[in-house]
Motif scaffolding. Structure first.
Motif, short mmCIF file in Angstrom:
data_model
loop_
_atom_site.label_atom_id
_atom_site.label_comp_id
_atom_site.label_asym_id
_atom_site.label_seq_id
_atom_site.Cartn_x
_atom_site.Cartn_y
_atom_site.Cartn_z
N TYR A 35 36.27 29.06 52.85
CA TYR A 35 34.96 29.02 52.21
C TYR A 35 33.86 29.59 53.10
O TYR A 35 32.79 29.92 52.65
N ILE A 36 34.13 29.68 54.39
CA ILE A 36 33.13 30.14 55.34
C ILE A 36 33.33 31.63 55.61
O ILE A 36 34.41 32.07 55.98
N VAL A 37 32.28 32.42 55.40
CA VAL A 37 32.34 33.85 55.66
C VAL A 37 31.40 34.14 56.82
O VAL A 37 30.21 33.84 56.76
N ARG A 38 31.95 34.72 57.87
CA ARG A 38 31.11 35.08 59.01
C ARG A 38 30.38 36.37 58.70
O ARG A 38 30.84 37.20 57.92
N SER A 39 29.22 36.53 59.31
CA SER A 39 28.46 37.77 59.09
C SER A 39 29.28 38.96 59.57
O SER A 39 30.06 38.85 60.52
N ASN A 40 29.11 40.07 58.92
CA ASN A 40 29.83 41.32 59.20
C ASN A 40 31.32 41.22 58.91
O ASN A 40 32.10 42.05 59.33
N GLU A 41 31.74 40.18 58.19
CA GLU A 41 33.14 40.02 57.84
C GLU A 41 33.26 40.06 56.32
O GLU A 41 32.53 39.37 55.62
N LYS A 42 34.15 40.90 55.82
CA LYS A 42 34.30 41.04 54.37
C LYS A 42 35.09 39.86 53.82
O LYS A 42 36.11 39.47 54.37
N ASN A 43 34.61 39.30 52.70
CA ASN A 43 35.31 38.19 52.06
C ASN A 43 36.17 38.75 50.93
O ASN A 43 35.65 39.21 49.92
N ASN A 44 37.47 38.71 51.10
CA ASN A 44 38.40 39.25 50.11
C ASN A 44 38.98 38.18 49.20
O ASN A 44 39.93 38.45 48.46
N THR A 45 38.44 36.97 49.26
CA THR A 45 39.00 35.86 48.49
C THR A 45 39.06 36.17 47.00
O THR A 45 40.08 35.94 46.36
N HIS A 46 37.98 36.71 46.45
CA HIS A 46 37.94 37.01 45.01
C HIS A 46 39.07 37.98 44.63
O HIS A 46 39.77 37.77 43.65
N ARG A 47 39.22 39.03 45.40
CA ARG A 47 40.26 40.02 45.13
C ARG A 47 41.65 39.40 45.24
O ARG A 47 42.53 39.64 44.39
N LEU A 48 41.87 38.59 46.27
CA LEU A 48 43.18 37.95 46.46
C LEU A 48 43.47 36.94 45.34
O LEU A 48 44.60 36.85 44.86
N GLN A 49 42.45 36.19 44.92
CA GLN A 49 42.64 35.24 43.83
C GLN A 49 42.97 35.97 42.53
O GLN A 49 43.85 35.55 41.78
N LYS A 50 42.27 37.05 42.27
CA LYS A 50 42.52 37.82 41.05
C LYS A 50 43.96 38.36 41.03
O LYS A 50 44.65 38.27 40.02
N LYS A 51 44.39 38.86 42.16
CA LYS A 51 45.76 39.39 42.28
C LYS A 51 46.79 38.27 42.03
O LYS A 51 47.76 38.45 41.30
N LEU A 52 46.55 37.08 42.61
CA LEU A 52 47.46 35.96 42.43
C LEU A 52 47.45 35.46 40.99
O LEU A 52 48.51 35.13 40.43
N LEU A 53 46.28 35.44 40.35
CA LEU A 53 46.19 35.01 38.95
C LEU A 53 46.98 35.96 38.04
O LEU A 53 47.69 35.51 37.14
#
Length: 192
Positions: A35-53
């Motif tokens: 749930y924690i996204v560091r600055s300058n770090e891309k959050n790919n959670t949405h893309r990974l969740q979509k792929k898993l769904l």
């Protein structure tokens, strides 16, 4: 939670289904870190969740629909998920938006108590919903945006939320709201 469309089926993730997907993607011990996204770090959670769904849908469509598309939330779980479900419903139909009812002091208090994560606009907020245009020209052109109808949503009075993101029912102590391609509010008469 983000709105997903899998094989033309809209779905929203509840906190529980989001946690299940994050456990599969990141492992049980790394759910909170995800749930924690560091600055300058891309959050790919949405893309990974979509792929898993999409993968889960291909493996077993019926189980996928029962587990991820339909929801039947009661009590505290219904209260905690309601804002996200309404936000995704409005995004899916382009029919309105939740808006903040709190004054600046309440916002600061909620921020201090860290309740902003589950209740982004507080436990009591407005749902601003576009009413269809009443003019003949507006109806013929099928314009969605007409007047805005403001409905007070008090999550503390939610009893149950049941359905799918494109068609669900919110049951309160004193009213019911049907959210689908049409938006309806029904008052519940109490016998005393």
């Amino acid at each position: 939670m983000p709105l997903f469309v899998v094989n033309k089926i809209p779905l929203t993730l509840t906190w529980e289904t989001d946690r299940i997907l994050r456990e599969e993607i990141y492992g049980v011990g790394n759910v909170m870190k995800s749930y924690i996204v560091r600055s300058n770090e891309k959050n790919n959670t949405h893309r990974l969740q979509k792929k898993l769904l999409h993968k889960k849908y291909r493996e077993d469509p019926e189980t996928f629909i029962e587990r991820f598309v339909k929801f039947d939330l009661r009590g505290e779980e219904a209260c905690e998920n309601l804002w996200d479900i309404l936000y995704d419903y409005c995004a899916y139909y382009g029919s309105g938006y939740p808006s903040d009812k709190r004054d600046i002091e309440e916002q600061i208090f909620d921020e201090y108590n860290e309740s902003q994560f589950i209740y982004p606009q507080g436990k009591v907020f407005y749902l601003d919903h576009y009413a269809p245009s009443l003019s003949l020209k507006g109806r013929l052109l099928r314009r969605k945006k007409g007047m805005i109808i403001r409905t007070l949503i008090d999550t503390r009075n939610v009893v149950r939320v049941i359905g799918t993101v494109d068609k669900f029912l919110i049951i309160f102590n004193d009213k019911m709201i049907r959210c689908s391609d049409e938006f309806e509010v029904f008052l519940i008469k109490r016998s005393e």
